[in-house]
Design a protein around this motif. Structure first.
Motif, PDB file in Angstrom:
ATOM      1  N   ILE A 222       0.839  -1.208   0.000  1.00 52.88           N
ATOM      2  CA  ILE A 222       0.000   0.000   0.000  1.00 52.88           C
ATOM      3  C   ILE A 222       0.871   1.254   0.000  1.00 52.88           C
ATOM      4  O   ILE A 222       0.613   2.205  -0.744  1.00 52.88           O
ATOM      5  CB  ILE A 222      -0.946   0.007   1.210  1.00 52.88           C
TER       6      ILE A 222
ATOM      7  N   HIS B  66       0.220   3.267  -3.205  1.00 50.95           N
ATOM      8  CA  HIS B  66      -0.763   4.313  -2.896  1.00 50.95           C
ATOM      9  C   HIS B  66      -0.235   5.227  -1.788  1.00 50.95           C
ATOM     10  O   HIS B  66      -0.737   5.211  -0.649  1.00 50.95           O
ATOM     11  CB  HIS B  66      -2.099   3.689  -2.474  1.00 50.95           C
TER      12      HIS B  66
ATOM     13  N   ILE C 296      -4.425   3.140   6.670  1.00 46.82           N
ATOM     14  CA  ILE C 296      -3.812   1.814   6.550  1.00 46.82           C
ATOM     15  C   ILE C 296      -4.043   1.025   7.836  1.00 46.82           C
ATOM     16  O   ILE C 296      -4.343  -0.172   7.802  1.00 46.82           O
ATOM     17  CB  ILE C 296      -2.302   1.928   6.271  1.00 46.82           C
TER      18      ILE C 296
ATOM     19  N   ILE D  94      -7.594  -0.486   7.828  1.00 46.64           N
ATOM     20  CA  ILE D  94      -7.911  -1.556   6.875  1.00 46.64           C
ATOM     21  C   ILE D  94      -7.079  -2.823   7.115  1.00 46.64           C
ATOM     22  O   ILE D  94      -7.555  -3.942   6.902  1.00 46.64           O
ATOM     23  CB  ILE D  94      -7.720  -1.072   5.422  1.00 46.64           C
TER      24      ILE D  94
ATOM     25  N   ASP E 272       0.138  -7.633  -2.565  1.00 47.10           N
ATOM     26  CA  ASP E 272      -1.238  -7.138  -2.568  1.00 47.10           C
ATOM     27  C   ASP E 272      -1.975  -7.647  -1.329  1.00 47.10           C
ATOM     28  O   ASP E 272      -2.099  -8.872  -1.140  1.00 47.10           O
ATOM     29  CB  ASP E 272      -1.939  -7.630  -3.836  1.00 47.10           C
TER      30      ASP E 272
ATOM     31  N   VAL F  14      -5.029  -7.778  -0.705  1.00 46.33           N
ATOM     32  CA  VAL F  14      -6.219  -8.554  -1.070  1.00 46.33           C
ATOM     33  C   VAL F  14      -5.823 -10.003  -1.325  1.00 46.33           C
ATOM     34  O   VAL F  14      -6.471 -10.934  -0.852  1.00 46.33           O
ATOM     35  CB  VAL F  14      -6.895  -7.956  -2.326  1.00 46.33           C
TER      36      VAL F  14
ATOM     37  N   CYS G  57      -7.627  -7.956   3.477  1.00 44.49           N
ATOM     38  CA  CYS G  57      -8.808  -7.115   3.267  1.00 44.49           C
ATOM     39  C   CYS G  57      -9.445  -7.547   1.955  1.00 44.49           C
ATOM     40  O   CYS G  57      -8.861  -8.321   1.198  1.00 44.49           O
ATOM     41  CB  CYS G  57      -8.432  -5.624   3.231  1.00 44.49           C
TER      42      CYS G  57
ATOM     43  N   GLN H  48     -11.166  -6.738  -1.898  1.00 50.99           N
ATOM     44  CA  GLN H  48     -10.903  -5.818  -3.000  1.00 50.99           C
ATOM     45  C   GLN H  48     -11.812  -4.604  -2.895  1.00 50.99           C
ATOM     46  O   GLN H  48     -11.402  -3.474  -3.188  1.00 50.99           O
ATOM     47  CB  GLN H  48     -11.133  -6.517  -4.338  1.00 50.99           C
TER      48      GLN H  48
ATOM     49  N   GLU I  96     -13.032  -3.227  -0.146  1.00 54.28           N
ATOM     50  CA  GLU I  96     -12.530  -2.344   0.916  1.00 54.28           C
ATOM     51  C   GLU I  96     -11.334  -1.536   0.420  1.00 54.28           C
ATOM     52  O   GLU I  96     -11.241  -0.332   0.684  1.00 54.28           O
ATOM     53  CB  GLU I  96     -12.131  -3.175   2.140  1.00 54.28           C
ATOM     54  N   LEU I  97     -10.425  -2.209  -0.280  1.00 55.00           N
ATOM     55  CA  LEU I  97      -9.230  -1.516  -0.767  1.00 55.00           C
ATOM     56  C   LEU I  97      -9.592  -0.458  -1.800  1.00 55.00           C
ATOM     57  O   LEU I  97      -9.084   0.670  -1.754  1.00 55.00           O
ATOM     58  CB  LEU I  97      -8.251  -2.523  -1.368  1.00 55.00           C
ATOM     59  N   ASP I  98     -10.489  -0.801  -2.723  1.00 58.78           N
ATOM     60  CA  ASP I  98     -10.903   0.163  -3.756  1.00 58.78           C
ATOM     61  C   ASP I  98     -11.556   1.385  -3.124  1.00 58.78           C
ATOM     62  O   ASP I  98     -11.332   2.525  -3.549  1.00 58.78           O
ATOM     63  CB  ASP I  98     -11.879  -0.496  -4.734  1.00 58.78           C
TER      64      ASP I  98
END
Length: 208
Positions: free
Chosen positions: A103, A107, A115, A118, A144, A146, A151, A153, A155-157
């Motif tokens: 992450i 990101h 972070i 999540i 990743d 996910v 977590c 996908q 939630e991450l999106d």
């Protein structure tokens, strides 16, 4: 874990790339990259039938008809999360640093607090990974979250969308990580140049 599921479907079925992409929520080019083994990360195949996401009968329909869209098998309704830190099974806790590193790398606009919520970890750990001062930094490999099961996908999106909005970044759907990194770097430079231009304008106004 859409990428891991796609990897299994590519290796074990006669489904088209479009069918796999539609079922896994991926871009068809991502599925193509997995099939060609040119994806940015290697994923351990995940059997969606054993996982309860897909029935054999539904898979057979898809293989018999390329135009058929696979239907996700509805599992038991998951209990909604309550407020408080996320609980992570012991078996997954060793994967947290790898997920955090992914992450942070992909990101940078996501804050430590976001972070922490999540992934379910402390801000101290995140800060150490971000600053590369973590005690085990030599063995941390960005992966990743996910795919690691830390977590979903969705939630991450959602988190990426919120963070991008707060940072003033217009989201663009990019297929590969290096493209996204280049985009974020370009946007950061544009913001820095805009701030510099505004400051210069203020300085000129003060001089007059």
């Amino acid at each position: 874990m859409p990428h891991a599921t796609a990897a299994w479907l590519v290796d074990n079925t006669a489904l088209t790339f479009s069918q796999i992409a539609d079922f896994c929520g991926l871009h068809v080019l991502e599925v193509q990259a997995i099939a060609d083994e040119t994806a940015s990360a290697k994923h351990i195949p995940r059997d969606p039938i054993r996982a309860g996401d897909l029935t054999q009968a539904e898979l057979d329909k898809g293989q018999a008809n390329p135009a058929h869209s696979l239907v996700l098998q509805k599992g038991p309704e998951q209990q909604r999360r309550t407020k408080g830190p996320r609980y992570t099974p012991v078996s997954k806790r060793q994967d947290k640093p790898d997920g955090i590193a992914w992450i942070v790398r992909n990101h940078p606009e996501i804050t430590d607090a976001q972070i922490s919520r999540i992934i379910g970890t402390t801000k101290t750990t995140i800060s150490a990974i971000r600053d590369k001062t973590h005690w085990n930094i030599q063995n941390i490999t960005p992966k990743d979250p996910v795919t690691l099961g830390l977590c979903s996908q969705r939630e991450l999106d959602a988190l990426v969308a919120v963070a991008a909005k707060k940072a003033g970044i217009e989201r663009v759907d990019m297929t590969f990580d290096h493209d996204r990194d280049e985009l974020l770097e370009e946007l950061r430079k544009e913001r820095a140049e805009a701030a510099r231009a505004a400051q210069e304008a203020l300085d000129e106004a003060d001089q007059h």
